[in-house]
Design an enzyme around this catalytic site. Sequence first.
Site, PDB file in Angstrom:
ATOM      1  N   PRO A  93       0.824  -1.220   0.000  1.00 48.09           N
ATOM      2  CA  PRO A  93       0.000   0.000   0.000  1.00 48.09           C
ATOM      3  C   PRO A  93       0.851   1.260   0.000  1.00 48.09           C
ATOM      4  CG  PRO A  93       0.092  -0.940   2.208  1.00 48.09           C
ATOM      5  CD  PRO A  93       0.838  -1.884   1.321  1.00 48.09           C
ATOM      6  N   THR A 132       3.268  -5.722  -6.815  1.00 50.41           N
ATOM      7  CA  THR A 132       3.703  -4.568  -7.618  1.00 50.41           C
ATOM      8  C   THR A 132       4.688  -3.749  -6.784  1.00 50.41           C
ATOM      9  OG1 THR A 132       1.550  -4.526  -8.694  1.00 50.41           O
ATOM     10  CG2 THR A 132       2.881  -2.512  -8.841  1.00 50.41           C
ATOM     11  N   ALA A 165      -7.025  -8.301 -13.850  1.00 47.43           N
ATOM     12  CA  ALA A 165      -7.937  -7.272 -13.342  1.00 47.43           C
ATOM     13  C   ALA A 165      -8.997  -7.977 -12.512  1.00 47.43           C
ATOM     14  CB  ALA A 165      -8.579  -6.511 -14.501  1.00 47.43           C
ATOM     15  N   LEU A 222       4.253  -0.821 -13.106  1.00 48.68           N
ATOM     16  CA  LEU A 222       3.799   0.516 -12.706  1.00 48.68           C
ATOM     17  C   LEU A 222       3.378   1.309 -13.947  1.00 48.68           C
ATOM     18  CD1 LEU A 222       6.363   1.874 -10.068  1.00 48.68           C
ATOM     19  CD2 LEU A 222       4.104   0.904  -9.679  1.00 48.68           C
ATOM     20  N   CYS A 277      -5.247  -0.489  -7.078  1.00 48.94           N
ATOM     21  CA  CYS A 277      -3.977  -0.394  -7.810  1.00 48.94           C
ATOM     22  C   CYS A 277      -3.673   0.963  -8.431  1.00 48.94           C
ATOM     23  CB  CYS A 277      -3.938  -1.464  -8.900  1.00 48.94           C
ATOM     24  SG  CYS A 277      -3.889  -3.125  -8.213  1.00 48.94           S
ATOM     25  N   PHE A 338     -15.771  -1.176  -6.621  1.00 45.98           N
ATOM     26  CA  PHE A 338     -15.124  -0.211  -7.526  1.00 45.98           C
ATOM     27  C   PHE A 338     -15.353  -0.545  -8.992  1.00 45.98           C
ATOM     28  CE2 PHE A 338     -11.253  -1.965  -9.489  1.00 45.98           C
ATOM     29  CZ  PHE A 338     -11.108  -3.163  -8.805  1.00 45.98           C
ATOM     30  N   ARG A 444     -21.991   5.327 -14.982  1.00 43.53           N
ATOM     31  CA  ARG A 444     -21.362   4.266 -15.789  1.00 43.53           C
ATOM     32  C   ARG A 444     -21.948   4.161 -17.186  1.00 43.53           C
ATOM     33  NH1 ARG A 444     -16.498   2.773 -13.604  1.00 43.53           N
ATOM     34  NH2 ARG A 444     -16.726   3.355 -11.439  1.00 43.53           N
TER      35      ARG A 444
HETATM   36  P1  NAD Z   1      -4.326  -8.281  -0.544  1.00 44.80           P
HETATM   37  O1  NAD Z   1      -4.322  -7.257   0.504  1.00 44.80           O
HETATM   38  O2  NAD Z   1      -5.621  -8.791  -1.070  1.00 44.80           O
HETATM   39  O3  NAD Z   1      -3.484  -9.563  -0.071  1.00 44.80           O
HETATM   40  C1  NAD Z   1      -2.215  -9.486   0.495  1.00 44.80           C
HETATM   41  C2  NAD Z   1      -2.111 -10.535   1.595  1.00 44.80           C
HETATM   42  O4  NAD Z   1      -0.761 -10.596   2.071  1.00 44.80           O
HETATM   43  C3  NAD Z   1      -2.984 -10.249   2.820  1.00 44.80           C
HETATM   44  O5  NAD Z   1      -3.894 -11.313   3.020  1.00 44.80           O
HETATM   45  C4  NAD Z   1      -1.987 -10.102   3.974  1.00 44.80           C
HETATM   46  O6  NAD Z   1      -2.464 -10.630   5.200  1.00 44.80           O
HETATM   47  C5  NAD Z   1      -0.820 -10.921   3.450  1.00 44.80           C
HETATM   48  N1  NAD Z   1       0.461 -10.591   4.086  1.00 44.80           N
HETATM   49  C6  NAD Z   1       1.015  -9.370   4.287  1.00 44.80           C
HETATM   50  N2  NAD Z   1       2.214  -9.489   4.873  1.00 44.80           N
HETATM   51  C7  NAD Z   1       2.435 -10.808   5.055  1.00 44.80           C
HETATM   52  C8  NAD Z   1       3.524 -11.552   5.596  1.00 44.80           C
HETATM   53  N3  NAD Z   1       4.624 -10.951   6.054  1.00 44.80           N
HETATM   54  N4  NAD Z   1       3.416 -12.893   5.635  1.00 44.80           N
HETATM   55  C9  NAD Z   1       2.311 -13.519   5.181  1.00 44.80           C
HETATM   56  N5  NAD Z   1       1.252 -12.863   4.633  1.00 44.80           N
HETATM   57  C10 NAD Z   1       1.323 -11.517   4.571  1.00 44.80           C
HETATM   58  O7  NAD Z   1      -3.460  -7.675  -1.746  1.00 44.80           O
HETATM   59  P2  NAD Z   1      -3.620  -8.001  -3.308  1.00 44.80           P
HETATM   60  O8  NAD Z   1      -4.731  -7.184  -3.877  1.00 44.80           O
HETATM   61  O9  NAD Z   1      -3.599  -9.465  -3.501  1.00 44.80           O
HETATM   62  O10 NAD Z   1      -2.278  -7.355  -3.879  1.00 44.80           O
HETATM   63  C11 NAD Z   1      -1.022  -7.957  -3.649  1.00 44.80           C
HETATM   64  C12 NAD Z   1      -0.002  -7.283  -4.542  1.00 44.80           C
HETATM   65  O11 NAD Z   1      -0.341  -7.524  -5.921  1.00 44.80           O
HETATM   66  C13 NAD Z   1       0.074  -5.768  -4.395  1.00 44.80           C
HETATM   67  O12 NAD Z   1       1.390  -5.358  -4.577  1.00 44.80           O
HETATM   68  C14 NAD Z   1      -0.797  -5.266  -5.549  1.00 44.80           C
HETATM   69  O13 NAD Z   1      -0.425  -3.982  -5.972  1.00 44.80           O
HETATM   70  C15 NAD Z   1      -0.501  -6.288  -6.621  1.00 44.80           C
HETATM   71  N6  NAD Z   1      -1.584  -6.465  -7.606  1.00 44.80           N
HETATM   72  C16 NAD Z   1      -2.892  -6.465  -7.210  1.00 44.80           C
HETATM   73  C17 NAD Z   1      -3.884  -6.677  -8.175  1.00 44.80           C
HETATM   74  C18 NAD Z   1      -5.332  -6.668  -7.803  1.00 44.80           C
HETATM   75  O14 NAD Z   1      -6.157  -6.656  -8.703  1.00 44.80           O
HETATM   76  N7  NAD Z   1      -5.703  -6.681  -6.538  1.00 44.80           N
HETATM   77  C19 NAD Z   1      -3.531  -6.911  -9.510  1.00 44.80           C
HETATM   78  C20 NAD Z   1      -2.186  -6.922  -9.852  1.00 44.80           C
HETATM   79  C21 NAD Z   1      -1.219  -6.703  -8.896  1.00 44.80           C
HETATM   80  C1  UDX Z   2      -6.120  -2.828 -12.874  1.00 48.87           C
HETATM   81  C2  UDX Z   2      -5.439  -3.217 -14.183  1.00 48.87           C
HETATM   82  O1  UDX Z   2      -6.412  -3.208 -15.228  1.00 48.87           O
HETATM   83  C3  UDX Z   2      -4.798  -4.584 -14.060  1.00 48.87           C
HETATM   84  O2  UDX Z   2      -4.080  -4.899 -15.237  1.00 48.87           O
HETATM   85  C4  UDX Z   2      -3.840  -4.565 -12.880  1.00 48.87           C
HETATM   86  O3  UDX Z   2      -3.255  -5.835 -12.727  1.00 48.87           O
HETATM   87  C5  UDX Z   2      -4.560  -4.162 -11.617  1.00 48.87           C
HETATM   88  O4  UDX Z   2      -5.191  -2.881 -11.804  1.00 48.87           O
HETATM   89  P1  UDX Z   2      -8.411  -3.449 -11.711  1.00 48.87           P
HETATM   90  O5  UDX Z   2      -8.126  -2.254 -10.877  1.00 48.87           O
HETATM   91  O6  UDX Z   2      -8.747  -4.729 -11.050  1.00 48.87           O
HETATM   92  O7  UDX Z   2      -7.178  -3.754 -12.662  1.00 48.87           O
HETATM   93  O8  UDX Z   2      -9.645  -3.120 -12.692  1.00 48.87           O
HETATM   94  P2  UDX Z   2      -9.784  -2.277 -14.049  1.00 48.87           P
HETATM   95  O9  UDX Z   2     -10.627  -3.049 -14.971  1.00 48.87           O
HETATM   96  O10 UDX Z   2      -8.497  -1.814 -14.568  1.00 48.87           O
HETATM   97  O11 UDX Z   2     -10.623  -1.009 -13.565  1.00 48.87           O
HETATM   98  C6  UDX Z   2     -10.071  -0.026 -12.715  1.00 48.87           C
HETATM   99  C7  UDX Z   2     -11.041   1.121 -12.565  1.00 48.87           C
HETATM  100  O12 UDX Z   2     -11.129   1.859 -13.794  1.00 48.87           O
HETATM  101  C8  UDX Z   2     -12.478   0.701 -12.229  1.00 48.87           C
HETATM  102  O13 UDX Z   2     -13.018   1.585 -11.291  1.00 48.87           O
HETATM  103  C9  UDX Z   2     -13.185   0.817 -13.566  1.00 48.87           C
HETATM  104  O14 UDX Z   2     -14.567   1.021 -13.430  1.00 48.87           O
HETATM  105  C10 UDX Z   2     -12.488   2.039 -14.164  1.00 48.87           C
HETATM  106  N1  UDX Z   2     -12.591   2.117 -15.623  1.00 48.87           N
HETATM  107  C11 UDX Z   2     -12.090   1.138 -16.397  1.00 48.87           C
HETATM  108  C12 UDX Z   2     -13.174   3.255 -16.203  1.00 48.87           C
HETATM  109  O15 UDX Z   2     -13.615   4.160 -15.497  1.00 48.87           O
HETATM  110  N2  UDX Z   2     -13.237   3.337 -17.569  1.00 48.87           N
HETATM  111  C13 UDX Z   2     -12.745   2.359 -18.386  1.00 48.87           C
HETATM  112  O16 UDX Z   2     -12.829   2.518 -19.613  1.00 48.87           O
HETATM  113  C14 UDX Z   2     -12.146   1.219 -17.779  1.00 48.87           C
END
Ligand code: NAD
Ligand code: UDX
Length: 456
Positions: A93, A132, A165, A222, A277, A338, A444
Site C-alpha cells: 500500500p 507490484t 484485473a 507501474l 492499484c 469499484f 457508468r
Molecule cells: P491483498 O491485501 O488482497 O493480499 C495481500 C495478503 O498478504 C494479505 O492477506 C496479507 O495478510 C498478506 N500478508 C502481508 N504481509 C504478510 C507476511 N509478512 N506474511 C504472510 N502474509 C502476509 O493484496 P492483493 O490485492 O492481492 O495485492 C497484492 C499485490 O499484488 C500488491 O502489490 C498489488 O499492488 C498487486 N496487484 C494487485 C492486483 C489486484 O487486482 N488486486 C492486480 C495486480 C497486482
Molecule cells: C487494474 C489493471 O487493469 C490490471 O491490469 C492490474 O493488474 C490491476 O489494476 P483493476 O483495478 O482490477 O485492474 O480493474 P480495471 O478493470 O483496470 O478497472 C479499474 C477502474 O477503472 C475501475 O473503477 C473501472 O470502473 C475504471 N474504468 C475502467 C473506467 O472508469 N473506464 C474504463 O474505460 C475502464
Amino acid sequence: MKVNKICCIGAGYVGGPTMAVIALKCPEIQITVVDVNKDKINSWNGPLDQLPVFEPGLDQVIKQVRGRNLFFSADIDNSIFDSQMIFMAVNTPTKTSGEGAGMAADLKYVEECAKKIAEVSRSDKIIVEKSTLPVRTAEKIKEIIYKHRSNDVNFDIISNPEFLAEGTAIEDLFKSDRVLIGGDESFSGQRAVSALVEIYSKWIPKEKILTTNIWSSELAKLASNAMLAQRISSINSLSALCEKTGANIEELSRAIGMDNRIGPEFLKASVGFGGSCFKKDILNLVYLSKYYGLDDVADYWLQVLKINDYQKDRFTKKIISSFKNIRDKKVLVLGWAFKANTGDSRDSAAIYVAYNLICSGARVYIYDPVVSKAQILSDLNFLFKEDNISDVQKTIFSEKLFIINSFECEINSSDAIAIITEWDEFRDFDWNKVTKKPLIFDGRGILKDFYYSIGK
Ligand code: NAD
Ligand code: UDX
C-alpha cells in the site's frame, strides 16, 4: 531447475487466484498459499461460496485443485522451508508515515517476507516478486536476504508482476495478454527465469511470455497501470468538455477508439477509476520520478490523479446542484464495489460520492449485491478518521445513512439515483417500470435510453 514445490506468501486477491490457476495447469507441482491472517486461510479452506475473494469462476477452479495440489496454510515457516520457488504476493500500500508518506509504496510486508525467507531457508530458493513494486526493489530484497541468511544458501530474485484485473481474474489468468518475467543476467538468474517460463508454458503460448531484465519488469507493471489510468482520465476530462459543447462522450469514445493506433479499450467515461492499484501505483511512479529528480515527469503523472478527483467531485456536485436544497432528499446509491463482478471496494468512487452527499445533508440509501454492510461502514469510517469527524457529527451522519438489501422498492420514493457500479442487475432492471421519475445520474453510462449521464 525442476520446480515441484511452490510457496506463495499472501493469500489475497492476487495470491489466491494466481496460485489456483497454476495448480490447475500444473498438477505435478504442489502449491501452498500462506498468510499471516489465519481467518483468511480458514475461509480459503471453507465453503466454496464463502471464499475470501469474490471472482467469477474461482470457486470452480478451487473445487478442482484444493486438497489435490493446492493447499492453504498458516504455517509459513514450514512452507518456505519445503519449497524451491517462493512467490511474494503481499500487499504494497501507499506509505502512511515516514519518508515518502502519502506517495511511496510501503515495502514493510515485502521486507518482512524477505527476512523470513532468509531465516527459514536451508536450501536454494527462487524468489518471485509477484507484488507490484517500485523499480530496483529486487536490490533491496537481496540486501535483506544476504544480511539475514544463516548459511550459504543461494537465492535468485526474479520479477513476475501480475496483470490480472479484478472481476475477470480467472479469465485473465487463463488467457494472459502477456506474462512478464525479469531476471538478472547471471547464469543462475537466467536458470531461475527459465524455471518460471517452464511453468507458464504449460498453458501460455511461448510468444506471449516476455523475458526482460529485472528493472524493466518491475517498472513495466507501474507503467502499464499508469497508462491505463491515464486513458480513463483523458476520456473523463473530455466528458466535461462534452457537457459544455453538446458533444456526446459515448460517440466521442467510439470515434476515437476506432483509430487502430488508439484502440477502443479503457475509453469509457465514468465517475472516476477506483480499486487498489491505479492510485497507489501512480503515486508510487510520481514518488520515483521525484526521487530521480524528474519533477516534470512527476507532475505529468500526478495530473492523471487530479483529473480523477475532479471527476468524482464533478459527479457529486452535479447531483447536489440539481436540487434547490439537497437537505433530506433521498438519494439511492447503486453499487459500492469499484467495478462490477468484484466484492472489492478499495478506493471506490462510491465512497467519495456517498460521503459527500451525506455531508451535504442528503439521506443516502446504499445498495450493492456483493459488498457487505460491515465493509461499507468501514470504508466510510476511514473517511471519518481522515476528516477528524467528531462523535456528534458521526451520529448525525449515521441517521442519514441506510444500507439496504434490495433496491427495487426504494426507486419510486427516491429523489435521485446515482449508479456507480455497472452491475448487470442495474443494467437488466426494467427502468420503464419506474412510475415517479427520480433524477438518474448514470455514472457508468449503462442505461442507454433513459438517463441523465455524466458527459451528456
Ligand atoms: P491483498 O491485501 O488482497 O493480499 C495481500 C495478503 O498478504 C494479505 O492477506 C496479507 O495478510 C498478506 N500478508 C502481508 N504481509 C504478510 C507476511 N509478512 N506474511 C504472510 N502474509 C502476509 O493484496 P492483493 O490485492 O492481492 O495485492 C497484492 C499485490 O499484488 C500488491 O502489490 C498489488 O499492488 C498487486 N496487484 C494487485 C492486483 C489486484 O487486482 N488486486 C492486480 C495486480 C497486482
Ligand atoms: C487494474 C489493471 O487493469 C490490471 O491490469 C492490474 O493488474 C490491476 O489494476 P483493476 O483495478 O482490477 O485492474 O480493474 P480495471 O478493470 O483496470 O478497472 C479499474 C477502474 O477503472 C475501475 O473503477 C473501472 O470502473 C475504471 N474504468 C475502467 C473506467 O472508469 N473506464 C474504463 O474505460 C475502464
